[in-house]
Scaffold this motif. Sequence first.
Motif, PDB file in Angstrom:
ATOM      1  N   ARG A 244      40.231 -28.412  21.647  1.00 40.60           N
ATOM      2  CA  ARG A 244      41.033 -28.274  22.864  1.00 40.60           C
ATOM      3  C   ARG A 244      42.262 -29.521  22.684  1.00 40.60           C
ATOM      4  NH1 ARG A 244      36.407 -28.071  26.228  1.00 40.60           N
ATOM      5  NH2 ARG A 244      35.760 -25.761  26.022  1.00 40.60           N
ATOM      6  N   PHE A 245      41.819 -30.648  22.292  1.00 39.61           N
ATOM      7  CA  PHE A 245      42.636 -31.607  21.897  1.00 39.61           C
ATOM      8  C   PHE A 245      43.910 -31.508  21.106  1.00 39.61           C
ATOM      9  CE2 PHE A 245      44.036 -35.794  21.458  1.00 39.61           C
ATOM     10  CZ  PHE A 245      44.552 -36.276  20.287  1.00 39.61           C
TER      11      PHE A 245
ATOM     12  N   SER B  45      30.212 -40.097  23.617  1.00 45.30           N
ATOM     13  CA  SER B  45      31.041 -39.291  24.455  1.00 45.30           C
ATOM     14  C   SER B  45      32.308 -40.216  24.726  1.00 45.30           C
ATOM     15  CB  SER B  45      30.627 -39.151  25.862  1.00 45.30           C
ATOM     16  OG  SER B  45      30.138 -40.318  26.256  1.00 45.30           O
TER      17      SER B  45
ATOM     18  N   GLU C  57      35.703 -29.951  22.218  1.00 43.53           N
ATOM     19  CA  GLU C  57      36.747 -30.769  22.545  1.00 43.53           C
ATOM     20  C   GLU C  57      37.751 -31.142  21.555  1.00 43.53           C
ATOM     21  OE1 GLU C  57      34.491 -33.854  24.888  1.00 43.53           O
ATOM     22  OE2 GLU C  57      35.872 -35.260  23.895  1.00 43.53           O
TER      23      GLU C  57
ATOM     24  N   SER D  86      42.886 -40.673  29.093  1.00 43.99           N
ATOM     25  CA  SER D  86      42.290 -39.549  29.404  1.00 43.99           C
ATOM     26  C   SER D  86      41.155 -39.914  30.477  1.00 43.99           C
ATOM     27  CB  SER D  86      41.807 -38.801  28.312  1.00 43.99           C
ATOM     28  OG  SER D  86      41.107 -39.715  27.673  1.00 43.99           O
TER      29      SER D  86
ATOM     30  N   TYR E 156      40.985 -40.259  20.461  1.00 40.65           N
ATOM     31  CA  TYR E 156      42.109 -39.208  20.848  1.00 40.65           C
ATOM     32  C   TYR E 156      43.198 -39.861  21.786  1.00 40.65           C
ATOM     33  CZ  TYR E 156      38.727 -35.395  19.871  1.00 40.65           C
ATOM     34  OH  TYR E 156      37.675 -34.743  19.237  1.00 40.65           O
TER      35      TYR E 156
ATOM     36  N   LYS F  52      36.543 -39.840  23.006  1.00 36.13           N
ATOM     37  CA  LYS F  52      37.981 -39.748  23.791  1.00 36.13           C
ATOM     38  C   LYS F  52      38.797 -40.942  23.736  1.00 36.13           C
ATOM     39  CE  LYS F  52      38.686 -36.140  26.990  1.00 36.13           C
ATOM     40  NZ  LYS F  52      39.037 -36.216  28.416  1.00 36.13           N
TER      41      LYS F  52
ATOM     42  N   ASN G  59      30.016 -28.891  21.832  1.00 35.05           N
ATOM     43  CA  ASN G  59      30.747 -29.586  23.062  1.00 35.05           C
ATOM     44  C   ASN G  59      31.737 -30.331  22.209  1.00 35.05           C
ATOM     45  OD1 ASN G  59      29.554 -28.502  25.138  1.00 35.05           O
ATOM     46  ND2 ASN G  59      28.074 -30.306  25.403  1.00 35.05           N
TER      47      ASN G  59
END
Lengths: 746, 177
Positions: free
Chosen positions: A524-525, A457, A521, B174, A464, A460, A517
């Motif tokens: 959406r990113f 997880s 993600e 984030s 990202y 991100k 999921n």
Amino acid sequence: MQRRRSSRARKQPLHAHHKSQNDLSAWQKGGTIHSEKSLQSHQSANDQKYDSEGESLEQALSYFEKVQDCAALKKKSVPQKHLDAVESTALKHGLPPEGFEILLHVVLSGKFADTVNIRLLKSLIPASVIPEDSVVKAVSWLCVSKCSGNVELLFLKWMITMFDFIDHKEQLHALYGIFFSFLQDERMCPYICHLLYLLTRKEHVKPFRIRRLLELQARMGMQSHLQALLSLYKLFCPEQVTITLPGKMKTYFKNSEGPWKAAITAIRQKNQGPSSLFQTVFLGTAQPQSRKRKWNAQLVIPASSANTNNLEEDREKKCLYLYSTNESFPLEQLHTFPQLLQNIHCLEFPSQMGSVITNPLLLHYMNCVRDESIYLRLYYWMGQMLQEECTWCMVNNPYEEEFKSFLQTVYKAECFLQEGFSACEEFLYKTLPLWDGFCCRSEVLGLLSWIPLSSFSDIKSYLYDPLAQLFFTSSIYFKCSVLESLKELLQNWLNCNAIQVDLESSSLNTTLSGLVNGVAELVRFVGWISTVGLRLENNSTLLLYFTLDFYETVCDMYLKYNLPLLIMLPAGVFYPALLSMDSVNLNQLCYIMYRYRTNLVAAKENELCKKQMLQFKFSDQTYKVYNQYIIAMVGCLWTSSAFQKDIHPQGLRMDDELLSKTAVKELKNSFNIVYHPAMMGYSIQFLQQLCPDDTTFNFRLIKGKKWNWYLEYLYTQGLKGLKVFIESSISRVSQDSWSKAGNVEA
Amino acid sequence: MAVLRPFDKLPTLNSGTLLLVGPDEALRQQLAETILQEKRDFNISIHLATSLPLPSERDHLRPRIDLIVFMIDIKSKYSLKKVECSLAHVDASFFLGKVCFLVTGVGKVNACSIEMNAVCKLGEAYCSPMLFCELELEDTRVATAQRLVRMLRICAGHIPGVSALSFVSLMRKSDDN
């Protein structure tokens, strides 16, 4: 028994104690090419220089040889010139194979002071190969421990660094037990572990060794080098190593290359020219690609398994090797796919795993073999290479071109295997925050697209966030490249899911919901960064094109990739596309909306039929947003009512007074595909064809029958997206009534 | 004035002002020259300083500063200390998007004497983005200069719809959300 070393020296059989003039001078003059002609040319060119250096090296070596015979010498001071000769030759050309035995003997027998020994060890750089005998003898000196501890450690480091240069390793494998016994020395332990890691084969994994390692671990605590060795043992014999080990660690072993690395690269550079830093690692695959390869033949280590011999050697020598089990197919002879199929049962991976990635046949083999150890070895090697050679993390490394080509090779291997390497993934996570977005850009973005989807997880923050920062501050071309590679990443994830019907066999252990999921993600990113990007670049056509390209994959996820996920495009992408000034993007948007419709309808039908227990229920929000978009779109393209009827909160709705202020005549007819700025060009061309001599463009003419002609014209101009959109989303009253209405209006 | 404030002067038309603060003079100079060589459609003026506060005598001649770039060399603890001292002379409202940290020397990771963590924490504490680069290589210098010019353009308000504050909030980690 006489060992034949490299093919280069086959004309002069090497006797360890025969330091005759011939050998060394032959080595010098022989240069690096076999043929006689080149011998002479080489000779004439570099005669003088070589001769003087060669002579001094010879003298130095003969001095050292004599010294070792006089056992009574203690702490004698070595003439400086001999040391200098050895050092300078080593740093410039590398030492000949014959020199190693003498020098190792001198160093490890402790005759001279530590400073001398260390200097000598640091200059033990091979020009070609290191004969195995010299190393074996050196190890026997190590057992006697005549030299100081520091020298021993440096020798071990040297062995690890030069491991690939040792020509044969069968005897070293036989000495495994001896190396293992050195583990008890705490200082030597990390280096011995590293060495054992390189030498271990399945037959070496014995219960008493495992117990020993566990004892050491209990005594010294969890050390990364012990763990590495235990992990390797566990991979070979999982049933014998029953403790649980943590997952892959970043680096197991400290880098021991330090003192020799610069010299090795310098010599390679000199001998081979710039682009072959990594060639010594790669197996000489199929055909030598260019003349450069042949020139390097001396420095390419036949990085193959121990059972593979030099092709000129006698076959019957195999029976001497204690650990050879079946005769295995020599990897140098593996050239074609049928050969792979015939010999697939007796292939062994080379000891230098890196050579696999350039060889498509071995990659095929890697795909079929279910052996975790090869992945571990590849992981370790690749991680080490990427970390050390990374150009923006190591500014002293001038070999950016080579690093780029290395990255390209890794990327190609990933494309071939259709999956990413975990070493690459970790490399990206570590270095993306430090990347400037410029060095090796296309290669890094290529590797980005092969990051495996995992239930990890933290993707991100590792991926990202740095990517977003680079995206927002870099040029439009970088933004487009990132969008493209993210699209490929999405496609790779979706394809993996489509292929892996049986998710239990996937090594990532992702469940369907994990996949959903992860993909959600990512989408959406991308939606977020593309919205901001469009704002920053003022709705640039190029950026919009790449964004819509991404969404072309997204809109079809349900039907094409069988993934129960529906995500609409954000308003920040939809509206700029709808009002864009060029027809390509508008056409693409129409196609995307058409696909969305098909997917949404299919999803709704499945839901309503309730054929199976639906794990994923689509929220009404998706349908609502879609409906709002459709209203706006039809309003913009067909009914001229977008500004009045658009109900999307970020939409085009305008009050009537504001609309009237625009002073557009006939508001009800003036905002459709005839007047849209993107389509203006087409309508003008159409009118020109319709009434060639009419110079006033009367767009009012396009109605009724002519409207249909106009549509047909648009379709012939390649606007297929528009076609499917209109046919699917716009229901028209029948042709006859339309034409009647048209005539009435005129 | 001891403290730099972002809005105490009027902006000049079609221009942006950059303030480069960092102890390494040669690197600062090189970066400034590279920035000025960039193609652009607005005037850029660059002010260089080793540390803050800026000398107050010339304050009335100085234009409004749109973006402050603090240069930290990862090989020297001294540069980090200097920058931390200079930060005290910057008004808090500058940190709403008009400050950025440039960390140089990441190429020589072996020669790092300050922890990467310490530097990242600084960036987070001051809510400002952290750019990493290796200014000694020319290509990277040019790429970094381009990024700074883009940021300057936003901070000077030349991009409609995007303010410095909104821009910097895009680049926050984030997990702060």
